[in-house]
Motif scaffolding. Sequence first.
Motif, PDB file in Angstrom:
ATOM      1  N   PHE A   1       0.826  -1.207   0.000  1.00 39.49           N
ATOM      2  CA  PHE A   1       0.000   0.000   0.000  1.00 39.49           C
ATOM      3  C   PHE A   1       0.862   1.260   0.000  1.00 39.49           C
ATOM      4  CE2 PHE A   1      -4.159  -1.777   0.423  1.00 39.49           C
ATOM      5  CZ  PHE A   1      -5.027  -0.719   0.234  1.00 39.49           C
ATOM      6  N   LYS A   2       2.100   1.156   0.465  1.00 36.65           N
ATOM      7  CA  LYS A   2       2.974   2.317   0.524  1.00 36.65           C
ATOM      8  C   LYS A   2       3.887   2.427  -0.689  1.00 36.65           C
ATOM      9  CE  LYS A   2       4.981   1.463   4.412  1.00 36.65           C
ATOM     10  NZ  LYS A   2       5.862   1.702   5.581  1.00 36.65           N
ATOM     11  N   VAL A   3       3.662   1.620  -1.722  1.00 36.36           N
ATOM     12  CA  VAL A   3       4.563   1.629  -2.865  1.00 36.36           C
ATOM     13  C   VAL A   3       4.661   3.034  -3.452  1.00 36.36           C
ATOM     14  CG1 VAL A   3       2.712   1.001  -4.484  1.00 36.36           C
ATOM     15  CG2 VAL A   3       5.095   0.524  -5.063  1.00 36.36           C
ATOM     16  N   PHE A   4       5.885   3.457  -3.680  1.00 38.98           N
ATOM     17  CA  PHE A   4       6.108   4.792  -4.249  1.00 38.98           C
ATOM     18  C   PHE A   4       7.289   4.810  -5.198  1.00 38.98           C
ATOM     19  CE2 PHE A   4       8.275   8.890  -4.218  1.00 38.98           C
ATOM     20  CZ  PHE A   4       7.262   9.737  -4.630  1.00 38.98           C
ATOM     21  N   ASP A   5       8.437   4.283  -4.740  1.00 42.88           N
ATOM     22  CA  ASP A   5       9.667   4.426  -5.509  1.00 42.88           C
ATOM     23  C   ASP A   5       9.575   3.781  -6.883  1.00 42.88           C
ATOM     24  OD1 ASP A   5       9.488   1.998  -4.294  1.00 42.88           O
ATOM     25  OD2 ASP A   5      11.582   1.893  -3.649  1.00 42.88           O
TER      26      ASP A   5
ATOM     27  N   THR B   1      -0.313   9.856  -5.385  1.00 41.27           N
ATOM     28  CA  THR B   1      -1.322  10.917  -5.379  1.00 41.27           C
ATOM     29  C   THR B   1      -1.101  11.864  -4.209  1.00 41.27           C
ATOM     30  OG1 THR B   1      -2.896   9.326  -6.317  1.00 41.27           O
ATOM     31  CG2 THR B   1      -3.794  11.379  -5.454  1.00 41.27           C
ATOM     32  N   ILE B   2      -0.814  11.314  -3.042  1.00 42.01           N
ATOM     33  CA  ILE B   2      -0.528  12.144  -1.864  1.00 42.01           C
ATOM     34  C   ILE B   2       0.709  12.999  -2.112  1.00 42.01           C
ATOM     35  CG2 ILE B   2       0.134  12.071   0.565  1.00 42.01           C
ATOM     36  CD1 ILE B   2      -1.579   9.529   0.812  1.00 42.01           C
ATOM     37  N   TYR B   3       1.716  12.413  -2.720  1.00 39.29           N
ATOM     38  CA  TYR B   3       2.929  13.165  -3.061  1.00 39.29           C
ATOM     39  C   TYR B   3       2.598  14.346  -3.977  1.00 39.29           C
ATOM     40  CZ  TYR B   3       7.125  14.201  -5.816  1.00 39.29           C
ATOM     41  OH  TYR B   3       8.131  14.837  -6.474  1.00 39.29           O
ATOM     42  N   ARG B   4       1.742  14.119  -4.962  1.00 43.96           N
ATOM     43  CA  ARG B   4       1.342  15.204  -5.861  1.00 43.96           C
ATOM     44  C   ARG B   4       0.681  16.334  -5.079  1.00 43.96           C
ATOM     45  NH1 ARG B   4       0.840  13.731 -11.431  1.00 43.96           N
ATOM     46  NH2 ARG B   4       0.824  11.469 -11.813  1.00 43.96           N
ATOM     47  N   ARG B   5      -0.286  15.972  -4.206  1.00 42.49           N
ATOM     48  CA  ARG B   5      -1.029  16.998  -3.469  1.00 42.49           C
ATOM     49  C   ARG B   5      -0.118  17.804  -2.553  1.00 42.49           C
ATOM     50  NH1 ARG B   5      -4.574  16.657  -7.217  1.00 42.49           N
ATOM     51  NH2 ARG B   5      -6.340  15.230  -6.912  1.00 42.49           N
TER      52      ARG B   5
ATOM     53  N   GLU C   1       1.423  20.295  -5.918  1.00 41.27           N
ATOM     54  CA  GLU C   1       0.255  21.166  -6.001  1.00 41.27           C
ATOM     55  C   GLU C   1       0.083  22.041  -4.764  1.00 41.27           C
ATOM     56  OE1 GLU C   1      -3.067  18.643  -6.718  1.00 41.27           O
ATOM     57  OE2 GLU C   1      -2.209  17.747  -8.532  1.00 41.27           O
ATOM     58  N   ASP C   2       0.927  21.833  -3.750  1.00 44.92           N
ATOM     59  CA  ASP C   2       0.914  22.643  -2.529  1.00 44.92           C
ATOM     60  C   ASP C   2      -0.461  22.646  -1.845  1.00 44.92           C
ATOM     61  OD1 ASP C   2       2.152  24.153  -0.597  1.00 44.92           O
ATOM     62  OD2 ASP C   2       1.751  26.065  -1.580  1.00 44.92           O
TER      63      ASP C   2
ATOM     64  N   GLY D   1      -3.887  17.059   1.212  1.00 40.57           N
ATOM     65  CA  GLY D   1      -2.990  15.906   1.242  1.00 40.57           C
ATOM     66  C   GLY D   1      -2.998  15.219   2.596  1.00 40.57           C
ATOM     67  N   ALA D   2      -3.124  16.003   3.680  1.00 39.62           N
ATOM     68  CA  ALA D   2      -3.193  15.419   5.021  1.00 39.62           C
ATOM     69  C   ALA D   2      -4.469  14.602   5.186  1.00 39.62           C
ATOM     70  CB  ALA D   2      -3.128  16.521   6.068  1.00 39.62           C
ATOM     71  N   ALA D   3      -5.593  15.124   4.685  1.00 35.07           N
ATOM     72  CA  ALA D   3      -6.850  14.371   4.755  1.00 35.07           C
ATOM     73  C   ALA D   3      -6.746  13.079   3.956  1.00 35.07           C
ATOM     74  CB  ALA D   3      -7.997  15.234   4.224  1.00 35.07           C
ATOM     75  N   MET D   4      -6.126  13.156   2.808  1.00 31.92           N
ATOM     76  CA  MET D   4      -5.940  11.962   1.983  1.00 31.92           C
ATOM     77  C   MET D   4      -5.050  10.949   2.700  1.00 31.92           C
ATOM     78  SD  MET D   4      -4.750  11.998  -2.008  1.00 31.92           S
ATOM     79  CE  MET D   4      -6.020  13.195  -2.431  1.00 31.92           C
ATOM     80  N   SER D   5      -4.030  11.429   3.386  1.00 30.55           N
ATOM     81  CA  SER D   5      -3.125  10.543   4.129  1.00 30.55           C
ATOM     82  C   SER D   5      -3.851   9.820   5.253  1.00 30.55           C
ATOM     83  CB  SER D   5      -1.954  11.350   4.700  1.00 30.55           C
ATOM     84  OG  SER D   5      -1.239  12.011   3.689  1.00 30.55           O
TER      85      SER D   5
END
Length: 290
Positions: free
Chosen positions: A224-228, A248-252, A256-257, A262-266
């Motif tokens: 679920f944490k796959v990113f790299d 997606t969280i990284y993008r937000r 996109e600042d 992004g915190a809510a998504m996390s």
Amino acid sequence: MSSDRFWRYATLAPAIALFICLTILPLANLGALSFHKVEWLDRVAVWEWVGLKNYAKLGSDTLFRAGILNTIIFSIVAVAFQMILGFWLALLCTRIKRLRQFYRTVFILPILVPGIIIGAIWKLMYSYDFGVINQLIALFGIAPVDWLGNPDLALLSVIIVDVWHWTPFCFLLMLASLESLPTDVQEAARIDGANNWQVLRYIILPLMLPAIIVTFVFRMILAFKVFDEIYLLTGGGPGTATEVISFTIYRRFFTEDQSGYGAAMSLATIAVVALLIVLAMRLSNRREAE
């Protein structure tokens, strides 16, 4: 308070303090951030209270939905193959008499390679123009395939990389569990006429079930944490074909600042992962009770 109890608490205090500083406080800050909209004015963060608006946006965010769906597909398919291959390799290793240490070393090599190197290697292998995979299939008269640029193949290509990378993790846990099983029960079953498949199905697998569930939970959390792999191979593309929730969280957050959103998504993602852990643990406890 007795002296022994005092020293027990005193020795635990540094670990508890570290846990609070590195886990509880950041999580609390993330929770507070999820109810705000953050803007930077003159290099100062200005927090504006928005209540539940950030959470309300999640349902209508197509990128978030694509990230959740791709993450679920990625996690289930990748972890399923890793569990099957890891168990199969572990079973083979327990039956190999010669060069057993050599084979174990070979099987765990992929997990020792840093993620950035894996991304670079597989991106070259998947290359449309000069990748070794396309060169191999060209020997059979098959046209080159755009493994990372085709929306129908991109997620599958990333899953293959993840299976190659993390199967050794499952292999190690399965091997440790297999080697700790009592041999007398298996020998008694064979004396009674059970074949290898019956021993595997009715003795080995039930005894290994707790280890299988623990391995599954660990791998699901990591999947679920796959990113790299996504970042290095596809960048979430083409389109949203390989968009996963961590990307997606990284993008937000960073491109996109939208820190509050992004915190809510996390936190929503953490809730999903926690739910999966609880369900897996309940299943494990139920099976042990039976």
